[in-house]
Scaffold this motif. Structure first.
Motif, PDB file in Angstrom:
ATOM      1  N   GLN A 223      -4.304   2.645   7.991  1.00  0.00           N
ATOM      2  CA  GLN A 223      -5.486   1.830   8.289  1.00  0.00           C
ATOM      3  C   GLN A 223      -5.807   0.900   7.129  1.00  0.00           C
ATOM      4  O   GLN A 223      -6.184  -0.264   7.342  1.00  0.00           O
ATOM      5  N   ALA A 224      -5.659   1.380   5.901  1.00  0.00           N
ATOM      6  CA  ALA A 224      -5.920   0.543   4.728  1.00  0.00           C
ATOM      7  C   ALA A 224      -4.950  -0.634   4.678  1.00  0.00           C
ATOM      8  O   ALA A 224      -5.345  -1.769   4.375  1.00  0.00           O
ATOM      9  N   ILE A 225      -3.682  -0.366   4.956  1.00  0.00           N
ATOM     10  CA  ILE A 225      -2.680  -1.436   4.966  1.00  0.00           C
ATOM     11  C   ILE A 225      -2.995  -2.448   6.068  1.00  0.00           C
ATOM     12  O   ILE A 225      -2.845  -3.665   5.887  1.00  0.00           O
ATOM     13  N   LYS A 226      -3.470  -1.950   7.202  1.00  0.00           N
ATOM     14  CA  LYS A 226      -3.844  -2.845   8.303  1.00  0.00           C
ATOM     15  C   LYS A 226      -4.999  -3.744   7.899  1.00  0.00           C
ATOM     16  O   LYS A 226      -5.002  -4.946   8.195  1.00  0.00           O
ATOM     17  N   PHE A 227      -6.003  -3.186   7.216  1.00  0.00           N
ATOM     18  CA  PHE A 227      -7.151  -3.975   6.786  1.00  0.00           C
ATOM     19  C   PHE A 227      -6.752  -5.041   5.772  1.00  0.00           C
ATOM     20  O   PHE A 227      -7.210  -6.182   5.822  1.00  0.00           O
ATOM     21  N   LEU A 228      -5.892  -4.657   4.822  1.00  0.00           N
ATOM     22  CA  LEU A 228      -5.521  -5.585   3.751  1.00  0.00           C
ATOM     23  C   LEU A 228      -4.446  -6.579   4.194  1.00  0.00           C
ATOM     24  O   LEU A 228      -4.398  -7.706   3.704  1.00  0.00           O
ATOM     25  N   GLY A 229      -3.566  -6.150   5.097  1.00  0.00           N
ATOM     26  CA  GLY A 229      -2.401  -6.946   5.428  1.00  0.00           C
ATOM     27  C   GLY A 229      -1.280  -6.622   4.462  1.00  0.00           C
ATOM     28  O   GLY A 229      -1.518  -6.226   3.314  1.00  0.00           O
ATOM     29  N   LYS A 230      -0.027  -6.779   4.911  1.00  0.00           N
ATOM     30  CA  LYS A 230       1.120  -6.377   4.112  1.00  0.00           C
ATOM     31  C   LYS A 230       1.595  -7.451   3.128  1.00  0.00           C
ATOM     32  O   LYS A 230       2.384  -7.157   2.239  1.00  0.00           O
ATOM     33  N   GLU A 231       1.132  -8.673   3.291  1.00  0.00           N
ATOM     34  CA  GLU A 231       1.718  -9.783   2.557  1.00  0.00           C
ATOM     35  C   GLU A 231       1.644  -9.616   1.042  1.00  0.00           C
ATOM     36  O   GLU A 231       2.590  -9.953   0.324  1.00  0.00           O
ATOM     37  N   LYS A 232       0.541  -9.106   0.540  1.00  0.00           N
ATOM     38  CA  LYS A 232       0.363  -9.008  -0.908  1.00  0.00           C
ATOM     39  C   LYS A 232       0.533  -7.584  -1.451  1.00  0.00           C
ATOM     40  O   LYS A 232       0.456  -7.379  -2.658  1.00  0.00           O
ATOM     41  N   ILE A 233       0.731  -6.619  -0.581  1.00  0.00           N
ATOM     42  CA  ILE A 233       0.950  -5.249  -1.054  1.00  0.00           C
ATOM     43  C   ILE A 233       2.399  -5.133  -1.519  1.00  0.00           C
ATOM     44  O   ILE A 233       3.324  -5.148  -0.711  1.00  0.00           O
ATOM     45  N   VAL A 234       2.600  -5.021  -2.816  1.00  0.00           N
ATOM     46  CA  VAL A 234       3.959  -4.973  -3.361  1.00  0.00           C
ATOM     47  C   VAL A 234       4.460  -3.543  -3.519  1.00  0.00           C
ATOM     48  O   VAL A 234       5.652  -3.326  -3.773  1.00  0.00           O
ATOM     49  N   GLY A 235       3.588  -2.570  -3.402  1.00  0.00           N
ATOM     50  CA  GLY A 235       4.054  -1.196  -3.525  1.00  0.00           C
ATOM     51  C   GLY A 235       2.932  -0.187  -3.489  1.00  0.00           C
ATOM     52  O   GLY A 235       1.747  -0.536  -3.419  1.00  0.00           O
ATOM     53  N   VAL A 236       3.332   1.076  -3.506  1.00  0.00           N
ATOM     54  CA  VAL A 236       2.413   2.207  -3.451  1.00  0.00           C
ATOM     55  C   VAL A 236       2.718   3.143  -4.611  1.00  0.00           C
ATOM     56  O   VAL A 236       3.885   3.423  -4.891  1.00  0.00           O
ATOM     57  N   VAL A 237       1.699   3.616  -5.299  1.00  0.00           N
ATOM     58  CA  VAL A 237       1.851   4.652  -6.307  1.00  0.00           C
ATOM     59  C   VAL A 237       1.458   5.983  -5.674  1.00  0.00           C
ATOM     60  O   VAL A 237       0.332   6.147  -5.200  1.00  0.00           O
ATOM     61  N   LEU A 238       2.399   6.904  -5.649  1.00  0.00           N
ATOM     62  CA  LEU A 238       2.130   8.252  -5.145  1.00  0.00           C
ATOM     63  C   LEU A 238       1.692   9.102  -6.324  1.00  0.00           C
ATOM     64  O   LEU A 238       2.488   9.446  -7.192  1.00  0.00           O
ATOM     65  N   ASN A 239       0.424   9.427  -6.353  1.00  0.00           N
ATOM     66  CA  ASN A 239      -0.194  10.073  -7.509  1.00  0.00           C
ATOM     67  C   ASN A 239      -0.352  11.577  -7.287  1.00  0.00           C
ATOM     68  O   ASN A 239      -0.438  12.052  -6.156  1.00  0.00           O
ATOM     69  N   ASP A 240      -0.397  12.325  -8.403  1.00  0.00           N
ATOM     70  CA  ASP A 240      -0.674  13.758  -8.363  1.00  0.00           C
ATOM     71  C   ASP A 240       0.408  14.529  -7.610  1.00  0.00           C
ATOM     72  O   ASP A 240       0.124  15.493  -6.899  1.00  0.00           O
ATOM     73  N   MET A 241       1.647  14.101  -7.782  1.00  0.00           N
ATOM     74  CA  MET A 241       2.776  14.783  -7.139  1.00  0.00           C
ATOM     75  C   MET A 241       3.011  16.114  -7.841  1.00  0.00           C
ATOM     76  O   MET A 241       3.074  16.182  -9.069  1.00  0.00           O
ATOM     77  N   ASN A 242       3.151  17.171  -7.070  1.00  0.00           N
ATOM     78  CA  ASN A 242       3.358  18.502  -7.630  1.00  0.00           C
ATOM     79  C   ASN A 242       4.827  18.888  -7.490  1.00  0.00           C
ATOM     80  O   ASN A 242       5.315  19.128  -6.387  1.00  0.00           O
ATOM     81  N   PHE A 243       5.540  18.927  -8.628  1.00  0.00           N
ATOM     82  CA  PHE A 243       6.938  19.332  -8.619  1.00  0.00           C
ATOM     83  C   PHE A 243       7.013  20.836  -8.871  1.00  0.00           C
ATOM     84  O   PHE A 243       6.774  21.309  -9.984  1.00  0.00           O
ATOM     85  N   ARG A 244       7.352  21.584  -7.846  1.00  0.00           N
ATOM     86  CA  ARG A 244       7.291  23.042  -7.914  1.00  0.00           C
ATOM     87  C   ARG A 244       8.496  23.670  -8.593  1.00  0.00           C
ATOM     88  O   ARG A 244       8.491  24.848  -8.887  1.00  0.00           O
ATOM     89  N   SER A 245       9.514  22.868  -8.841  1.00  0.00           N
ATOM     90  CA  SER A 245      10.710  23.421  -9.476  1.00  0.00           C
ATOM     91  C   SER A 245      11.338  22.373 -10.387  1.00  0.00           C
ATOM     92  O   SER A 245      11.120  21.166 -10.203  1.00  0.00           O
ATOM     93  N   ALA A 246      12.121  22.846 -11.350  1.00  0.00           N
ATOM     94  CA  ALA A 246      12.822  21.926 -12.247  1.00  0.00           C
ATOM     95  C   ALA A 246      13.839  21.094 -11.483  1.00  0.00           C
ATOM     96  O   ALA A 246      14.084  19.928 -11.807  1.00  0.00           O
ATOM     97  N   ALA A 247      14.417  21.673 -10.438  1.00  0.00           N
ATOM     98  CA  ALA A 247      15.406  20.942  -9.652  1.00  0.00           C
ATOM     99  C   ALA A 247      14.776  19.756  -8.936  1.00  0.00           C
ATOM    100  O   ALA A 247      15.354  18.660  -8.886  1.00  0.00           O
TER     101      ALA A 247
END
Length: 290
Positions: A223-247
């Motif tokens: 919905q946020a992308i729809k409101f803003l439009g895709k033209e100027k969105i150059v990327g997404v930061v995925l924050n607070d990623m939980n890596f449960r293993s070293a692998a």
């Protein structure tokens, strides 16, 4: 534009105020106080800081054309960590050899950037837009070389109208045109809750959307992308990623041998911070194919 340019030039001189210490450690020699979550300053050799350098490199890569001068940082909903991402990106840009960064708090409903730098109740952008203060009196030298901030300022009853005003548009245009080596990072309010990101859309070069892993509903992002439009969105930061293993961590980051201050047995605090704020930059093209 002449008077504004003189004001901006004045803000580059020694008369620009430096925030005084209002909290406890850590602090720099000039009495500026920073929150130690500013990992790109305090842990510049960490694996987390390296992800922000990757983000900077992607933004400045030739495939995107000219380097963006104005970068809007926003999120679908609140609590995604967009302000922390905006701050660390600004620090990373300022650390590039030939770039300066100006961090603007455009979230006039809930301004927070000044608190990260130990400045409480600071006047800022809203005070300038309503005509109560001049720009040179509002810009703050952070103590980090080539990084200034413009706080959000006092709370106002009409934040959307102020952000959408001709005075705001003139300020952005002047900053973009007068300084070839300066990048302006605008920390905005959330897209679904407020109007301001859609208003700022027309005056910025690009947009980065911050999404909190495992928390932000997919529908809210769409919905946020729809409101803003895709033209100027150059990327997404995925924050607070939980890596449960070293692998799993190795799948994204490879070996940790290049990050001497990350995961050290003598620095448990840094290790905890790194696991909490690992951020992965996903290109726009990957998001569109989901």
């Amino acid at each position: 534009m002449g008077k504004m340019f003189e004001a901006l030039q004045k803000a580059e001189d020694e008369n620009v105020r430096t925030p005084q210490a209002e909290t406890v450690e850590p602090s720099l020699d000039n009495d500026t106080v920073f929150d130690d979550n500013l990992v790109c300053h305090f842990q510049s050799n960490s694996i987390v800081s390296e992800q922000f350098r990757k983000l900077r490199t992607y933004l400045f890569m030739p495939a995107l054309g000219a380097k963006p001068k104005t970068i809007l940082m926003t999120s679908a909903v609140s609590g995604e960590g967009k302000s922390l991402i905006a701050i660390n990106l600004a620090i990373t840009i300022a650390k590039e050899l030939h770039s300066h960064a100006l961090l603007m708090d455009c979230d006039l409903r809930n301004p927070s950037l000044s608190r990260w730098f130990g400045v409480n109740k600071a006047k800022g952008l809203s005070d300038y837009l309503v005509g109560n203060s001049e720009l040179p009196d509002l810009l703050i030298k952070t103590g980090i070389d080539k990084l200034n901030i413009l706080p959000g300022g006092d709370s106002q009853e009409n934040p959307a109208e102020l952000i959408g005003s001709k005075k705001m548009e003139g300020l952005i245009d002047e900053l973009k045109s007068r300084y070839s080596d300066r990048h302006i990072i605008l920390d905005s309010s959330p897209v679904l809750a407020t109007t301001e990101p859609q208003v700022l859309y027309k005056v910025v070069d690009c947009i980065i959307l911050v999404v909190r892993a495992g928390v932000t509903p997919r529908g809210s992002v769409q919905q946020a992308i729809k409101f803003l439009g895709k033209e100027k969105i150059v990327g997404v930061v995925l924050n607070d990623m939980n890596f449960r293993s070293a692998a799993l961590r190795s799948r994204y980051f490879g070996t940790s041998r290049y990050y001497p201050y990350y995961g050290s047995d003598n620095n448990d605090k840094n290790q905890n911070f790194g696991s909490k704020f690992n951020s992965i930059f996903k290109k726009k093209q990957r998001e569109q194919h989901k």
